[in-house]
Design an enzyme around this catalytic site. Structure first.
Site, short mmCIF file in Angstrom:
data_model
loop_
_atom_site.label_atom_id
_atom_site.label_comp_id
_atom_site.label_asym_id
_atom_site.label_seq_id
_atom_site.Cartn_x
_atom_site.Cartn_y
_atom_site.Cartn_z
CG ASP A 71 -0.27 -0.18 2.55
OD1 ASP A 71 0.97 -0.22 2.58
OD2 ASP A 71 -0.98 -0.26 3.57
CG ASN A 139 -8.75 0.11 11.82
OD1 ASN A 139 -7.83 -0.61 11.44
ND2 ASN A 139 -9.19 1.14 11.12
CD GLU A 146 -8.30 2.16 7.46
OE1 GLU A 146 -8.49 1.38 8.39
OE2 GLU A 146 -7.45 3.07 7.49
#
Ligand code: GLP
Length: 238
Positions: A71, A139, A146
């Site tokens: 990424d 998270n 995400e």
């Protein structure tokens, strides 16, 4: 609940880093011209240190390896992508015997959507990823997938969660380009490392709940060749 995949838990985080590095060394020894997906972040630093030290004993170990990027942050203030710079400086340029290639994401183009599609094409043209190294966000993100990212998601421009932006010290509203969950799952092998207390809850959700978009890392558990490496702290809620 029974955990159906290979999971190793170490008392100390540096042993987890070492075990992760060992998996990469094994891969390269088995297939010299492997395509290896690299991740960034604090967790990876120790892994790369081990690899650099091992390569000193056997220079040229990575000379046929193609490295690819997991990424990147879309930020045009430096001469190259932040993550690609980090990977070059902390790892691949420190390899004494060199490497075959490094496929990086170019954030200095006008059309980021096109860049994401072209980057994935480059990775696939290189033969696809033999081993993808992964960390996990607090998270449950993997790469910049995400919470909310679909299992079928592909390489794309992605919004970052506010907590990620804060933790990574990025400008508000920052975006990234990331290999998608599907692209990651298409890797022949995956090695995920998580260390420290801050990852305990994300690790629990990823490994012990039904796979769902709430925890993109939870989609990994059905991969046929995944190794999960934790320290005691990251494993403390299992
Ligand atoms: C970052 C990166 C991921 C990384 C993860 C964990 O935001 N996008 O590739 O694996 O979050 O980072 P750290 O190891 O610093 O906790």
């Amino acid at each position: 609940m029974e955990i159906p995949f290979r999971i190793s838990i170490f008392e100390e985080y540096c042993r987890a880093e070492e075990a992760t590095a060992q998996q990469i060394l094994e891969q390269v020894k088995q297939k010299r011209n492997s395509v290896i997906g690299l991740a960034t972040g604090r967790t990876m630093r120790g892994v790369y240190r081990f690899l650099i030290d091992e390569e000193k004993k056997e220079p040229g170990l990575f000379k046929d390896v193609t490295f690819v990027q997991l990424d990147e942050i879309i930020l045009k203030t430096v001469g190259e992508g932040i993550f690609s710079k980090e990977l070059r400086e902390l790892f691949i340029e420190r390899l004494e015997g060199g490497y075959e290639a490094f496929l990086s994401i170019n954030v200095f183009v006008e059309d980021m959507v096109k860049e994401a599609a072209e980057y994935l094409k480059k990775v696939l043209n290189a033969g696809g990823i033999d081993l993808q190294l992964l960390g996990i966000g607090v998270n449950g993100h993997i790469g910049y997938n995400e919470p909310g990212s679909e299992r079928q998601s592909s390489c794309r421009v992605a919004s970052l969660a506010p907590t990620t932006i804060e933790r990574d010290g990025l400008p508000i509203g920052s975006m990234g380009i990331t290999l998608g969950v599907e692209d990651i799952l298409n890797s022949k092998k995956i090695v995920l490392i998580a260390t420290g207390n801050s990852k305990a809850s994300a690790v629990r959700q990823a490994l012990k709940s039904t796979p769902s978009v709430e925890s993109p890392a939870s989609f990994l558990v059905n991969h046929k060749c995944i190794s999960i490496i934790l320290d005691n702290q990251a494993a403390s809620m299992l």
